[in-house]
Design a protein around this motif. Structure first.
Motif, mmCIF file in Angstrom:
data_model
loop_
_atom_site.group_PDB
_atom_site.id
_atom_site.type_symbol
_atom_site.label_atom_id
_atom_site.label_comp_id
_atom_site.label_asym_id
_atom_site.label_seq_id
_atom_site.Cartn_x
_atom_site.Cartn_y
_atom_site.Cartn_z
ATOM 1 N N ARG A 1 0.838 -1.203 0.000
ATOM 2 C CA ARG A 1 0.000 0.000 0.000
ATOM 3 C C ARG A 1 0.871 1.251 0.000
ATOM 4 N N GLN A 2 0.465 2.206 -0.801
ATOM 5 C CA GLN A 2 1.263 3.422 -0.952
ATOM 6 C C GLN A 2 0.305 4.613 -0.939
ATOM 7 N N GLU A 3 0.779 5.762 -0.477
ATOM 8 C CA GLU A 3 -0.104 6.939 -0.464
ATOM 9 C C GLU A 3 0.554 8.117 -1.151
ATOM 10 N N CYS A 4 -0.254 8.973 -1.754
ATOM 11 C CA CYS A 4 0.318 10.186 -2.356
ATOM 12 C C CYS A 4 -0.762 11.256 -2.423
ATOM 13 N N GLN A 5 -0.299 12.482 -2.615
ATOM 14 C CA GLN A 5 -1.282 13.561 -2.737
ATOM 15 C C GLN A 5 -1.937 13.512 -4.130
ATOM 16 N N VAL A 6 -1.083 13.438 -5.182
ATOM 17 C CA VAL A 6 -1.629 13.367 -6.533
ATOM 18 C C VAL A 6 -1.095 12.117 -7.226
ATOM 19 N N LEU A 7 -2.007 11.335 -7.767
ATOM 20 C CA LEU A 7 -1.607 10.175 -8.573
ATOM 21 C C LEU A 7 -1.916 10.490 -10.034
ATOM 22 N N VAL A 8 -0.879 10.426 -10.869
ATOM 23 C CA VAL A 8 -1.067 10.617 -12.306
ATOM 24 C C VAL A 8 -0.953 9.242 -12.947
ATOM 25 N N ASN A 29 8.096 14.202 -4.005
ATOM 26 C CA ASN A 29 7.383 13.027 -3.463
ATOM 27 C C ASN A 29 5.917 13.227 -3.102
ATOM 28 N N LYS A 30 5.307 14.253 -3.655
ATOM 29 C CA LYS A 30 3.857 14.436 -3.465
ATOM 30 C C LYS A 30 3.098 13.796 -4.632
ATOM 31 N N VAL A 31 3.810 13.686 -5.764
ATOM 32 C CA VAL A 31 3.162 13.209 -6.990
ATOM 33 C C VAL A 31 3.732 11.839 -7.354
ATOM 34 N N VAL A 32 2.827 10.897 -7.612
ATOM 35 C CA VAL A 32 3.255 9.586 -8.120
ATOM 36 C C VAL A 32 2.772 9.463 -9.562
ATOM 37 N N VAL A 33 3.667 8.962 -10.429
ATOM 38 C CA VAL A 33 3.270 8.673 -11.813
ATOM 39 C C VAL A 33 3.269 7.160 -11.988
ATOM 40 N N LYS A 69 11.909 14.681 -11.974
ATOM 41 C CA LYS A 69 12.670 14.090 -10.863
ATOM 42 C C LYS A 69 11.935 14.212 -9.536
ATOM 43 N N LYS A 70 11.102 15.255 -9.419
ATOM 44 C CA LYS A 70 10.403 15.460 -8.139
ATOM 45 C C LYS A 70 9.183 14.563 -7.966
ATOM 46 N N ALA A 71 8.837 13.826 -9.021
ATOM 47 C CA ALA A 71 7.719 12.890 -8.897
ATOM 48 C C ALA A 71 8.276 11.482 -8.720
ATOM 49 N N LYS A 72 7.493 10.620 -8.074
ATOM 50 C CA LYS A 72 7.937 9.239 -7.897
ATOM 51 C C LYS A 72 7.322 8.397 -9.023
ATOM 52 N N TRP A 73 8.178 7.678 -9.734
ATOM 53 C CA TRP A 73 7.698 6.836 -10.837
ATOM 54 C C TRP A 73 7.462 5.415 -10.343
ATOM 55 N N VAL A 74 6.229 4.929 -10.479
ATOM 56 C CA VAL A 74 5.943 3.514 -10.219
ATOM 57 C C VAL A 74 5.786 2.856 -11.589
ATOM 58 N N LYS A 75 6.728 1.972 -11.904
ATOM 59 C CA LYS A 75 6.768 1.402 -13.264
ATOM 60 C C LYS A 75 5.837 0.186 -13.366
ATOM 61 N N GLU A 76 4.557 0.468 -13.218
ATOM 62 C CA GLU A 76 3.544 -0.591 -13.261
ATOM 63 C C GLU A 76 2.311 -0.055 -13.967
ATOM 64 N N LYS A 77 1.410 -0.980 -14.292
ATOM 65 C CA LYS A 77 0.148 -0.623 -14.948
ATOM 66 C C LYS A 77 -0.945 -0.412 -13.912
ATOM 67 N N ALA A 78 -1.872 0.490 -14.188
ATOM 68 C CA ALA A 78 -3.094 0.548 -13.372
ATOM 69 C C ALA A 78 -3.954 -0.633 -13.790
ATOM 70 N N GLY A 93 0.755 -5.483 -7.766
ATOM 71 C CA GLY A 93 0.087 -5.875 -6.524
ATOM 72 C C GLY A 93 -0.031 -4.742 -5.511
ATOM 73 N N LYS A 94 0.293 -3.516 -5.921
ATOM 74 C CA LYS A 94 0.177 -2.384 -4.988
ATOM 75 C C LYS A 94 -1.241 -1.826 -4.999
ATOM 76 N N THR A 95 -1.590 -1.170 -3.909
ATOM 77 C CA THR A 95 -2.794 -0.338 -3.894
ATOM 78 C C THR A 95 -2.314 1.076 -3.581
ATOM 79 N N ILE A 96 -2.566 1.984 -4.519
ATOM 80 C CA ILE A 96 -2.104 3.357 -4.290
ATOM 81 C C ILE A 96 -3.295 4.222 -3.900
ATOM 82 N N LYS A 97 -3.159 4.856 -2.726
ATOM 83 C CA LYS A 97 -4.237 5.740 -2.261
ATOM 84 C C LYS A 97 -3.861 7.179 -2.603
ATOM 85 N N TYR A 98 -4.805 7.911 -3.149
ATOM 86 C CA TYR A 98 -4.520 9.282 -3.583
ATOM 87 C C TYR A 98 -5.525 10.255 -2.970
#
Ligand code: FAD
Ligand code: UQ1
Length: 417
Positions: A1-8, A29-33, A69-78, A93-98
């Motif tokens: 499980r992961q959390e972020c302010q903005v998920l793109v 680290n507020k934005v996850v892509v 660079k200021k965003a965190k890249w998660v190299k996975e599919k929604a 297998g992650k659940t990202i909460k935004y």
């Protein structure tokens, strides 16, 4: 499980531009892509690659180098959206909460929907090609080089597509190619479109109809590709005005624009989409019609603009300001006018720069009649646009040409001040 302010979701044209703007304002680290691909393609170059004017390796960069660079890249599919619980589950297998979600997943290419097409595209020497996928774009120029007689057929599917001008750009480039090579008298150029007109904006359609006549291109409207029999070099089309009427056309080269749709993962989340499967947003604010913390930019949104990178560029400041407003507890007030632009390349040194809004009214940037074929517009498309894309847009600094247009009009250079 992961959390972020903005998920793109999606790190393509719209997603990357949004991530750049938001992570620069909100901090690290507020934005996850969420984006599964290793490479980021500048897709507008595919048309030029088809004509042999650029190489495929010039059209992409490593995703890691393009995403901010200021965003965190998660190299996975929604895999699944759950907007009621503000989560997205991923292929890893992650659940990202935004807190806020921006959907920028673009379009899915549905080559498989046309029987025989994938087999044809994947059979070496079949003379079937497509600029729309990096997988098939190199075959386009190979097809051009091999073709010296017969019918070169170009298609446009019966659904909304990205860059609706591209299927005809490659037809014009091909026509010019055969002329340059002295083969034009032996090759018929046939443009079969599902649409009832060559182009939706009258101002440009008139110029294009003249061009088609002058260059002896056969235009068939409301004609939709439904099957490819590559062993016999036959493409089967349906007549959209006469149900049940089919035409079998023999080709020596077939350029296919595939059917497209919003990606299945998006279209399957019925809470988020309209009946056509696109993210259901307000066409002015680009905020979701039901979920106020959800926005969409680019090709996967329901806003009825022509789907282009230029449109995503013009949408990006609107989405940015409206997301910031909602973060600050205010109502979104910034408005997108539907701006879109399509540089219709008409050969190896000319281009008509179409620009228009939701009303299909021309909204031209430069103080010239842009419906005329020009070398200046070709140069801009071929040499300046990639720079603008990588250096400005991908870093969140390009908001479309509206400022440039206002400058020209204030200086009274423009036809319509
Ligand atoms: P994209 O840039 O396609 O990005 C979508 C991203 O979402 C991709 O990176 C994808 O990997 C990712 N994604 C998909 N599914 C998932 C998932 N489940 N989870 C996570 N990520 C996902 N535009 C112009 O302005 N001018 C032109 O001249 C022009 N010419 C074009 C010519 C061609 C041949 C093509 C194909 C396009 C052209 N375009 C042009 C259109 C332009 O490229 C697109 O409109 C633009 O890229 C759309 O941006 P987007 O962010 O919506 O989608
Ligand atoms: C544009 O903004 C854009 O997005 C970056 C494109 O995609 C590559 C375009 O093709 C065009 C034409 C525009 C609009 C820009 C100008 C200067 C008219």
């Amino acid at each position: 499980r992961q959390e972020c302010q903005v998920l793109v979701v999606g790190g393509g044209t719209g997603g990357c531009a949004m991530a750049a703007k938001l992570s620069s304002r909100l901090g690290s680290n507020k934005v996850v892509v969420l984006e599964p691909e290793e490479k980021h393609y500048y897709q507008p170059m595919f048309t030029l690659i088809g004509g042999g004017m650029k190489r495929l390796d010039q059209s992409h960069r490593q995703m890691a180098d393009v995403l901010p660079k200021k965003a965190k890249w998660v190299k996975e599919k929604a895999l699944e959206f759950d907007p009621d619980n503000n989560t997205v589950s991923t292929s890893g297998g992650k659940t990202i909460k935004y807190d806020f979600l921006i959907i920028a997943t673009g379009l899915q290419l549905n080559y498989k929907k046309i029987p025989g097409l994938v087999e044809a595209l994947e059979t070496p020497g079949s003379n079937v090609c497509s600029i729309y996928s990096p997988k098939y774009v190199d075959q386009v120029y190979e097809c051009l080089r091999r073709t010296n007689k017969g019918n070169a057929i170009f298609t446009f599917p019966n659904c909304p597509i990205k860059c609706a001008g591209a299927p005809q750009k490659i037809a014009y480039i091909s026509e010019h190619y055969f002329r340059k090579m002295g083969r034009r008298n032996n090759v018929n150029i046939i443009y079969n479109t599902s649409l009832p007109v060559i182009f939706g904006v009258k101002h440009y359609a008139e110029a294009l109809m003249k061009l088609i006549k002058r260059r002896n291109i056969t235009l068939n409207v409301q004609r939709n590709l439904i099957e490819v029999r590559h062993r016999d070099n036959i493409a089967v089309f349906e007549d959209l005005t006469k149900p049940g009427v089919h035409y079998e056309e023999t080709y020596s080269m077939l350029h296919v624009t595939p059917p497209m749709s919003a990606p299945d993962v998006v279209a399957n989340c019925k809470k988020l989409v309209n009946p056509s499967g696109f993210v259901d947003v307000d066409q002015m604010t680009l905020q979701h019609n039901k979920y106020s913390n959800v926005f969409s930019i680019g090709d996967s949104s329901s806003s009825p603009n022509s789907k282009t990178a230029a449109a995503a560029a013009a949408q990006s400041p609107v989405v940015f300001r409206n997301v910031m407003a909602v973060i600050e507890g205010k109502a979104p007030t910034d408005i997108y006018d539907g701006y879109s632009s399509c540089p219709i390349v008409t050969g190896y040194s000319s281009c008509i720069l179409a620009e228009f809004d939701y009303n299909l009214t021309p909204v031209e940037t430069f103080p010239l009649d842009q419906s005329k074929e020009r070398y200046s517009m070709f140069f801009m498309k071929k040499e300046l646009m990639p720079l603008l894309y990588w250096k400005l847009m991908m870093n969140g600094y390009w908001n479309g040409p509206s400022l440039m247009r206002k400058m020209f009009s204030i200086l009274k250079f423009n036809k319509k001040p």
